[in-house]
Scaffold this motif. Structure first.
Motif: not given
Length: 152
Positions: A116-133
């Motif tokens: 909460p309250g943090t902006v995800p870094d590039e690695k976290a964004k990639a993980r989120i994108a894979r999960r959402l896909a």
């Protein structure tokens, strides 16, 4: 070997099934596919198999897991539910408020994956994108979700 009707009834007693799922199950158990089709049709006429009810229940289940409309549609189609029934089940859930739209559900899934309250870094964004896909969200929803996370 059990009577085919007994086997079908026992399978349905453990949970909702589509006609295709029951037919595949009976065929896998060694019953004649033609006879299995007759039993499935008989059970459908008796109301023991109801793909409209199945689709509605499945949409609720899948939405609770955070799945997107794409995955919900694909899973129901794989189970033999008519595309028109899939669309109706999704529309009814949206109208009833029991299903958020894909953007809201995707953001909810993504927020659970970040602090909460943090902006995800590039690695976290990639993980989120894979999960959402994997959950069946489209590219535009994924990019929109990542953009919203950066604005928090």
């Amino acid at each position: 070997m059990k009577d085919i009707r007994e086997a079908a009834a026992a399978r349905l007693a453990s949970g909702e099934r589509t006609g295709k799922e029951l037919l595949d199950y009976l065929a896998k158990k060694g019953y004649d596919r033609g006879k299995a089709r007759e039993v499935v049709e008989e059970f459908r006429e008796l109301g023991y198999i109801d793909e409209e009810r199945y689709a509605s229940l499945f949409v609720s289940y899948a939405a609770g897991k955070g799945w997107g409309s794409g995955r919900i549609k694909a899973e129901l189609a794989k189970r033999g539910v008519d595309p028109s029934l899939i669309g109706e089940a999704l529309e009814e859930a949206l109208e009833a408020g029991s299903l958020e739209n894909d953007s809201e559900r995707a953001l909810s899934v993504a927020r659970k994956m970040t602090d909460p309250g943090t902006v995800p870094d590039e690695k976290a964004k990639a993980r989120i994108a894979r999960r959402l896909a994997g959950y069946g969200y489209g590219t535009s929803v994924i990019y929109d979700t990542l953009r919203k996370l950066e604005q928090l």
